[in-house]
Design an enzyme around this catalytic site. Structure first.
Site, PDB file in Angstrom:
ATOM      1  N   ASN A 189      -1.146   1.030   6.049  1.00  0.00           N
ATOM      2  CA  ASN A 189      -0.249   0.112   5.348  1.00  0.00           C
ATOM      3  C   ASN A 189       0.231  -0.892   6.391  1.00  0.00           C
ATOM      4  O   ASN A 189       0.640  -0.482   7.474  1.00  0.00           O
ATOM      5  CB  ASN A 189       0.941   0.928   4.792  1.00  0.00           C
ATOM      6  CG  ASN A 189       1.899   0.079   3.990  1.00  0.00           C
ATOM      7  OD1 ASN A 189       1.615  -1.082   3.705  1.00  0.00           O
ATOM      8  ND2 ASN A 189       3.021   0.661   3.616  1.00  0.00           N
ATOM      9  N   GLY A 190       0.148  -2.180   6.110  1.00  0.00           N
ATOM     10  CA  GLY A 190       0.627  -3.180   7.064  1.00  0.00           C
ATOM     11  C   GLY A 190      -0.475  -4.151   7.465  1.00  0.00           C
ATOM     12  O   GLY A 190      -1.456  -4.319   6.746  1.00  0.00           O
ATOM     13  N   LYS A 203      26.960  -8.079  -5.940  1.00  0.00           N
ATOM     14  CA  LYS A 203      25.554  -8.331  -5.615  1.00  0.00           C
ATOM     15  C   LYS A 203      24.964  -9.419  -6.500  1.00  0.00           C
ATOM     16  O   LYS A 203      24.144 -10.208  -6.076  1.00  0.00           O
ATOM     17  CB  LYS A 203      24.768  -7.023  -5.773  1.00  0.00           C
ATOM     18  CG  LYS A 203      23.306  -7.108  -5.352  1.00  0.00           C
ATOM     19  CD  LYS A 203      23.182  -7.278  -3.855  1.00  0.00           C
ATOM     20  CE  LYS A 203      21.772  -7.479  -3.380  1.00  0.00           C
ATOM     21  NZ  LYS A 203      21.711  -8.152  -2.071  1.00  0.00           N
ATOM     22  N   ARG A 242       4.662   0.637  -6.277  1.00  0.00           N
ATOM     23  CA  ARG A 242       4.588  -0.328  -5.178  1.00  0.00           C
ATOM     24  C   ARG A 242       3.574  -1.426  -5.466  1.00  0.00           C
ATOM     25  O   ARG A 242       3.538  -2.432  -4.757  1.00  0.00           O
ATOM     26  CB  ARG A 242       4.189   0.393  -3.873  1.00  0.00           C
ATOM     27  CG  ARG A 242       5.238   1.376  -3.399  1.00  0.00           C
ATOM     28  CD  ARG A 242       4.645   2.380  -2.442  1.00  0.00           C
ATOM     29  NE  ARG A 242       4.481   1.859  -1.098  1.00  0.00           N
ATOM     30  CZ  ARG A 242       5.301   2.100  -0.086  1.00  0.00           C
ATOM     31  NH1 ARG A 242       6.367   2.825  -0.276  1.00  0.00           N
ATOM     32  NH2 ARG A 242       5.066   1.609   1.106  1.00  0.00           N
ATOM     33  N   GLU A 253      23.745 -18.934   8.305  1.00  0.00           N
ATOM     34  CA  GLU A 253      23.501 -17.600   7.736  1.00  0.00           C
ATOM     35  C   GLU A 253      24.127 -16.501   8.618  1.00  0.00           C
ATOM     36  O   GLU A 253      24.732 -15.560   8.107  1.00  0.00           O
ATOM     37  CB  GLU A 253      21.989 -17.393   7.558  1.00  0.00           C
ATOM     38  CG  GLU A 253      21.531 -15.986   7.228  1.00  0.00           C
ATOM     39  CD  GLU A 253      22.067 -15.414   5.925  1.00  0.00           C
ATOM     40  OE1 GLU A 253      22.765 -16.128   5.200  1.00  0.00           O
ATOM     41  OE2 GLU A 253      21.811 -14.218   5.658  1.00  0.00           O
ATOM     42  N   GLU A 256      31.216 -12.040   5.788  1.00  0.00           N
ATOM     43  CA  GLU A 256      31.277 -11.174   4.616  1.00  0.00           C
ATOM     44  C   GLU A 256      31.337  -9.695   4.979  1.00  0.00           C
ATOM     45  O   GLU A 256      31.897  -8.904   4.246  1.00  0.00           O
ATOM     46  CB  GLU A 256      30.144 -11.467   3.627  1.00  0.00           C
ATOM     47  CG  GLU A 256      28.767 -11.267   4.156  1.00  0.00           C
ATOM     48  CD  GLU A 256      27.683 -11.641   3.134  1.00  0.00           C
ATOM     49  OE1 GLU A 256      27.946 -11.664   1.941  1.00  0.00           O
ATOM     50  OE2 GLU A 256      26.552 -11.920   3.580  1.00  0.00           O
ATOM     51  N   HIS A 299      31.220 -33.603  18.214  1.00  0.00           N
ATOM     52  CA  HIS A 299      31.901 -34.486  17.256  1.00  0.00           C
ATOM     53  C   HIS A 299      33.117 -33.804  16.635  1.00  0.00           C
ATOM     54  O   HIS A 299      33.571 -34.207  15.570  1.00  0.00           O
ATOM     55  CB  HIS A 299      30.911 -34.938  16.182  1.00  0.00           C
ATOM     56  CG  HIS A 299      29.763 -35.697  16.762  1.00  0.00           C
ATOM     57  ND1 HIS A 299      29.904 -36.968  17.277  1.00  0.00           N
ATOM     58  CD2 HIS A 299      28.472 -35.354  16.979  1.00  0.00           C
ATOM     59  CE1 HIS A 299      28.742 -37.373  17.767  1.00  0.00           C
ATOM     60  NE2 HIS A 299      27.854 -36.409  17.602  1.00  0.00           N
ATOM     61  N   TRP A 337      -3.120  -2.444  -1.635  1.00  0.00           N
ATOM     62  CA  TRP A 337      -2.646  -3.717  -2.153  1.00  0.00           C
ATOM     63  C   TRP A 337      -3.262  -4.741  -1.228  1.00  0.00           C
ATOM     64  O   TRP A 337      -2.857  -4.867  -0.078  1.00  0.00           O
ATOM     65  CB  TRP A 337      -1.116  -3.701  -2.075  1.00  0.00           C
ATOM     66  CG  TRP A 337      -0.488  -4.676  -2.945  1.00  0.00           C
ATOM     67  CD1 TRP A 337      -0.254  -4.583  -4.289  1.00  0.00           C
ATOM     68  CD2 TRP A 337       0.018  -5.932  -2.541  1.00  0.00           C
ATOM     69  NE1 TRP A 337       0.351  -5.700  -4.725  1.00  0.00           N
ATOM     70  CE2 TRP A 337       0.529  -6.535  -3.687  1.00  0.00           C
ATOM     71  CE3 TRP A 337       0.067  -6.617  -1.338  1.00  0.00           C
ATOM     72  CZ2 TRP A 337       1.098  -7.798  -3.650  1.00  0.00           C
ATOM     73  CZ3 TRP A 337       0.636  -7.854  -1.302  1.00  0.00           C
ATOM     74  CH2 TRP A 337       1.143  -8.435  -2.449  1.00  0.00           C
ATOM     75  N   CYS A 352       0.825  -1.204   0.000  1.00  0.00           N
ATOM     76  CA  CYS A 352       0.000   0.000   0.000  1.00  0.00           C
ATOM     77  C   CYS A 352       0.865   1.262   0.000  1.00  0.00           C
ATOM     78  O   CYS A 352       1.988   1.253   0.497  1.00  0.00           O
ATOM     79  CB  CYS A 352      -0.883   0.034   1.236  1.00  0.00           C
ATOM     80  SG  CYS A 352      -1.894  -1.432   1.405  1.00  0.00           S
ATOM     81  N   LYS A 403      26.944 -13.895   7.321  1.00  0.00           N
ATOM     82  CA  LYS A 403      26.803 -12.429   7.411  1.00  0.00           C
ATOM     83  C   LYS A 403      28.026 -11.836   8.113  1.00  0.00           C
ATOM     84  O   LYS A 403      28.550 -10.826   7.699  1.00  0.00           O
ATOM     85  CB  LYS A 403      25.537 -12.035   8.199  1.00  0.00           C
ATOM     86  CG  LYS A 403      24.230 -12.219   7.487  1.00  0.00           C
ATOM     87  CD  LYS A 403      23.867 -11.125   6.512  1.00  0.00           C
ATOM     88  CE  LYS A 403      24.123 -11.507   5.092  1.00  0.00           C
ATOM     89  NZ  LYS A 403      23.386 -12.517   4.452  1.00  0.00           N
TER      90      LYS A 403
HETATM   91  C1  F6R Z   1      25.111 -13.184   1.156  1.00  0.00           C
HETATM   92  C2  F6R Z   1      24.669 -13.043  -0.224  1.00  0.00           C
HETATM   93  C3  F6R Z   1      25.021 -14.114  -1.189  1.00  0.00           C
HETATM   94  C4  F6R Z   1      23.834 -14.394  -2.116  1.00  0.00           C
HETATM   95  C5  F6R Z   1      24.234 -15.379  -3.217  1.00  0.00           C
HETATM   96  C6  F6R Z   1      23.072 -15.741  -4.110  1.00  0.00           C
HETATM   97  O1  F6R Z   1      24.725 -12.104   1.927  1.00  0.00           O
HETATM   98  O2  F6R Z   1      24.040 -12.075  -0.562  1.00  0.00           O
HETATM   99  O3  F6R Z   1      25.416 -15.271  -0.541  1.00  0.00           O
HETATM  100  O4  F6R Z   1      22.782 -14.904  -1.354  1.00  0.00           O
HETATM  101  O5  F6R Z   1      25.255 -14.826  -3.999  1.00  0.00           O
HETATM  102  O6  F6R Z   1      22.575 -14.623  -4.772  1.00  0.00           O
HETATM  103  P1  F6R Z   1      21.144 -14.632  -5.384  1.00  0.00           P
HETATM  104  O7  F6R Z   1      20.164 -14.757  -4.284  1.00  0.00           O
HETATM  105  O8  F6R Z   1      21.024 -13.318  -6.105  1.00  0.00           O
HETATM  106  O9  F6R Z   1      21.060 -15.804  -6.306  1.00  0.00           O
END
Ligand code: F6R
Length: 609
Positions: free
Chosen positions: A98-99, A604, A27, A480, A487, A503, A74, A2, A484
């Site tokens: 919204n929400g 990215k 949106r 995960e 990286e 183990h 939405w 929304c 994080k």
């Molecule tokens: C970690 C990260 C990467 C992506 C990976 C897959 O923070 O962003 O590990 O998750 O490169 O990327 P996608 O999801 O775009 O296929």
């Protein structure tokens, strides 16, 4: 998702409301509406479909009020038709929202018993009646809104317009963004800066749980306790609006904070919130009952979303799941069952290895369902079915909101498959949907207490190696969390299944290495606590992310404790626990002065092998 706009102007506001709504079209929406005060009386116009339908209505019935609200809806609760379109109104107040209001059913029952007549199927209408009820009992608009906000559960942004109040708009936020804008011709409220761009020269964002009163002369911000607070005003830079950082230092921080909103939006797309059931926006183009196995492939964070989903698909849909990272899967020559289902997961939709896994699966007769964020991507285009994550653009290189939206889609898919396969009762499905609907509100709660993560982050920043532990769906979350941290801060980190500790990795335990234990209140809590005690017994440097009950049960000396809500979405706790894991990595990196949005060596979109 929304879109919201509110204007307190000096000229008739309807044209500017439409202009702002047009800017919010990106949106996505299925109906729209505006409300103004005509001779002091609340007057609304609403239309289903595109904005031009609303504009046609405005031509027939022009509105001349100098104060007003606008909304693009939405649909979440209730069908996308004119009746359910916002603003919702009664004789006292009009509101745009919204929400998700989690406790709307209770409120609706309570207010109906007090004589309020509900005209729509939406959760939002309950807010309008709640405020009207307060006013009926003698409260002024400000007090009425403050009292109503205290009764709402969920994640939301709201703007109110009152009958007879020609110089007052009130806005509020919890979990969903809301900004105030100041321009030459008036003051404004909007769900994002983009809506306000043509009018406002300066902008300020509401912080979590803030609410704000606007008159033409004065803007007053309040915090949750009703104390007057200051919020920084800054110039609105028109050029960079689509990818604006808002009030945040980094895109990553903004994206972490967007999660209540985008997860809510994604859930609303895959659930029927009114009936409390899963509702996929596409047909299952395969016989779910005949399915023997699901194969999942992805990379990095998206792969960990798949690992979490394995628990849900096995448990709720009784499906066996084969999962592998795409760079391995594509070359394994894995035999795949005839007519099987392959799920690939990708934020960008361009990851070369994931695309190759998809092509392998297609060549071997699989139905390919992709969970992607970028709808126009190659992976989306080459899939048989696309389940989009409605996370919006993710700019920070480290994936955050895309991950939790992937989890949201997977959770809904597991429930829908469970029902289609006849292995999930309606009652259980409703319980699970209720747990899912609670996640955006819980995320907002965790985000609100962000400051308490900083001392833990300072501690972790001194380490050269960190271990994350979890069980069940918290095990992939441990992976995960470690990813994080690695990286963003370049500190070595590993995620381990808590039960696997003894183990081998237990040999690493000493006081120099933080061991971060993810311990939601779920079926594995007791066992996770035992593993924590194993670390404590060896003098480990323990950091617990869990509820108070886990801390009490552990009765161990902790170097850090990030307290989580006691009940955090049951089976879907991973959605909520992702937030402290992300925040911790973020604050460690900020503390160490690292480039949070663009960590070294990372891209990215990874379109090479
Ligand atoms: C970690 C990260 C990467 C992506 C990976 C897959 O923070 O962003 O590990 O998750 O490169 O990327 P996608 O999801 O775009 O296929």
């Amino acid at each position: 998702m929304c879109g919201i706009v509110g204007i307190l102007g000096r000229e008739p506001v309807a044209p500017a409301l439409i202009d702002a709504l047009k800017r919010l079209e990106y949106r996505g929406y299925d109906s729209a509406g505006v409300a103004t005060l005509e001779n002091g009386r609340l007057t609304r116009l609403r239309a289903s479909g595109k904005l031009r339908n609303l504009q046609d209505k405005l031509k027939e019935t022009p509105l001349s009020g100098h104060i007003g609200l606008g909304h693009t809806r939405w649909a979440t609760h209730g069908r996308p038709n004119e009746n359910n379109a916002h603003p919702h109104a009664n004789d006292r107040v009009a509101v745009v929202h919204n929400g998700i209001i989690e406790n709307f059913r209770e409120l609706r029952e309570e207010l109906t018993a007090k004589g309020h007549v509900f005209a729509t199927e939406t959760d939002s209408e309950a807010v309008a009646h709640l405020v009207a009820e307060e006013m009926r009992q003698g409260s002024k608009p400000r007090e009425a809104v403050a009292a109503a906000l205290g009764r709402l559960k969920g994640a939301f942004a709201l703007v109110f317009l009152f009958d007879g109040e020609l110089d007052l708009l009130i806005g509020a936020r919890r979990g969903s963004p809301l900004a105030v804008g100041w321009g030459d011709d008036g003051v404004y409220l909007g769900s994002d800066a983009l809506a306000l761009a043509p009018f406002a020269k300066e902008i300020a964002y509401l912080e979590e749980d803030d609410w704000v009163t606007l008159t033409r002369e004065k803007t007053t911000f309040f915090d949750a306790a009703g104390r007057i607070v200051e919020r920084a005003r800054r110039p609105l830079q028109a050029g960079s609006l689509m990818v604006d950082k808002g009030n945040y230092r980094h895109y990553m921080a903004k994206e972490i904070h967007e999660q209540p909103e985008v997860v809510g939006r994604t859930l609303a797309h895959y659930l029927d919130l009114a009936s409390g059931t899963a509702r996929l926006p596409f047909d299952l183009a395969f016989d779910a009952k005949a399915l023997s196995r699901v194969t999942i492939s992805a990379c990095g964070t998206a792969f960990y979303a798949g690992l979490v989903a394995r628990y849900w698909l096995e448990r709720f849909a009784r499906l066996s799941v084969e999962i592998d990272i795409a760079s391995e899967f594509r070359y394994r020559e894995a035999p795949l069952p005839e007519g099987g289902l392959m799920i690939v997961v990708s934020q960008s939709g361009e990851t070369a290895d994931t695309l190759a896994a998809l092509r392998y699966a297609k060549a071997h007769g699989q139905h390919v369902l992709s969970i992607v964020n970028v709808e126009t991507s190659t992976i989306a285009r080459e899939s048989d079915t696309v389940a989009q994550t409605l996370a919006g653009p993710e700019i920070g290189v480290a994936s955050t909101k895309a991950f939790t939206c992937q989890l949201a889609v997977f959770a809904c898919l597991a429930l829908a498959l469970g029902r289609a396969r006849g292995v999930l009762t309606e009652e259980r499905e409703k319980e699970l949907v209720a747990e899912l609907i609670a996640t955006p509100g819980l995320m907002a709660q965790v985000l609100k207490d962000e400051a308490r993560i900083e001392p833990v982050a300072r501690d972790v920043a001194r380490a050269s190696s960190v271990l994350y532990l979890g069980r069940g769906p918290s095990y992939p979350l441990a992976l995960e969390g470690a990813l994080k941290l690695k990286e963003l801060s370049y500190i070595h980190a590993e995620g381990y299944a808590a039960g696997e500790l003894k183990h081998g990795p237990i040999a690493l335990i000493d006081f120099a290495m933080p061991v971060i234990v993810l311990a939601p209140h779920d079926a594995s809590l007791e066992k996770t606590v035992s593993n924590l005690q194993e670390v404590a017994a060896r003098g480990g440097h323990l950091i617990l992310i869990g509820p108070e009950s886990a801390r009490v049960a552990a009765s161990a000396e902790l170097a850090g404790f990030i307290e989580m809500p006691e009940v955090a979405a049951g089976a879907f706790a991973a959605l909520v626990y992702a937030v402290p894991a992300q925040l911790l990595a973020y604050h460690v990196a900020v503390f160490m002065g690292k480039d949070v949005d663009q960590p070294r060596n990372l891209a990215k979109s990874v379109t090479v092998e």
